[in-house]
Write a protein that holds these residues in place. Structure first.
Motif, PDB file in Angstrom:
ATOM      1  N   ASN A  98       0.807  -1.222   0.000  1.00 61.54           N
ATOM      2  CA  ASN A  98       0.000   0.000   0.000  1.00 61.54           C
ATOM      3  C   ASN A  98       0.841   1.273   0.000  1.00 61.54           C
ATOM      4  OD1 ASN A  98       0.971   0.057   2.587  1.00 61.54           O
ATOM      5  ND2 ASN A  98      -1.017  -0.107   3.594  1.00 61.54           N
ATOM      6  N   VAL A  99       2.021   1.216  -0.605  1.00 62.33           N
ATOM      7  CA  VAL A  99       2.920   2.383  -0.614  1.00 62.33           C
ATOM      8  C   VAL A  99       2.264   3.581  -1.286  1.00 62.33           C
ATOM      9  CG1 VAL A  99       5.105   3.269  -1.503  1.00 62.33           C
ATOM     10  CG2 VAL A  99       5.019   1.019  -0.516  1.00 62.33           C
ATOM     11  N   LYS A 100       1.576   3.354  -2.378  1.00 66.67           N
ATOM     12  CA  LYS A 100       0.970   4.460  -3.113  1.00 66.67           C
ATOM     13  C   LYS A 100      -0.101   5.168  -2.282  1.00 66.67           C
ATOM     14  CE  LYS A 100       0.996   4.434  -7.958  1.00 66.67           C
ATOM     15  NZ  LYS A 100       0.537   3.916  -9.220  1.00 66.67           N
ATOM     16  N   ASP A 101      -0.991   4.385  -1.694  1.00 71.04           N
ATOM     17  CA  ASP A 101      -2.075   4.988  -0.903  1.00 71.04           C
ATOM     18  C   ASP A 101      -1.546   5.689   0.340  1.00 71.04           C
ATOM     19  OD1 ASP A 101      -3.947   4.027  -2.691  1.00 71.04           O
ATOM     20  OD2 ASP A 101      -4.196   2.133  -1.602  1.00 71.04           O
ATOM     21  N   MET A 102      -0.642   5.030   1.053  1.00 71.55           N
ATOM     22  CA  MET A 102      -0.094   5.634   2.270  1.00 71.55           C
ATOM     23  C   MET A 102       0.812   6.822   1.928  1.00 71.55           C
ATOM     24  SD  MET A 102      -1.469   4.063   4.745  1.00 71.55           S
ATOM     25  CE  MET A 102      -2.909   3.523   3.865  1.00 71.55           C
ATOM     26  N   GLY A 103       1.475   6.755   0.786  1.00 67.55           N
ATOM     27  CA  GLY A 103       2.294   7.884   0.337  1.00 67.55           C
ATOM     28  C   GLY A 103       1.451   9.112   0.057  1.00 67.55           C
TER      29      GLY A 103
END
Length: 152
Positions: A98-103
């Protein structure tokens, strides 16, 4: 110098205000911008700032002749604490999946309090080396002002 940059903390997360502030700050040389960021950070960030504020106010009441240093307004401290709590919660949920969402969440928090968010990120990176790659991916979503603050 003591109003323009710290006032960003009082607004909700708004990329338009962040980019407008950057359009003004980008005209300044980097050493002047870093002085502004340093004043924004002083005396401390989040809870430490609240402790310093209450200590300075109580010592100011005991000794009225003594002039105290800069005291952060309580709404700015409140905004810093809320941003710190939200960014800490987001960093706890961060994973490779979930790097994109949390980023995007972290960059949203960094719009109004980049110093708080990036201090949390750097503390996490110091503790966990495997976060470096994910944080680099996260920085793709950060505003230009946020990137300049992290270089400070």
């Amino acid at each position: 110098t003591t109003f323009l940059v710290p006032s960003l903390s009082l607004f909700p997360s708004n990329p338009a205000i962040c980019s407008e502030l950057w359009s003004v700050l980008s005209l300044l040389p980097y050493h002047m911008r870093y002085k502004l960021y340093n004043q924004w950070r002083k005396p401390f960030l989040e809870k430490e700032s609240l402790r310093a504020t209450t200590t300075a106010r109580s010592s100011h009441q005991r000794a009225p002749k003594k002039r105290s240093k800069y005291i952060k307004p309580l709404p700015i401290i409140e905004s810093e604490v809320q941003t710190g709590l939200a960014s800490r919660a987001t960093l706890k949920r961060l994973s490779k999946d979930n790097v994109k969402d949390m980023g995007r969440q972290l960059s949203k928090y960094a719009h109004n309090n980049p110093l708080v968010v990036f201090t949390k990120i750097l503390n996490q990176i110091e503790s966990y080396d495997n976060l470096i790659i994910m944080m680099v991916e996260t920085f793709r979503f950060v505003s230009v002002l946020g990137l300049d603050v992290i270089s400070y």
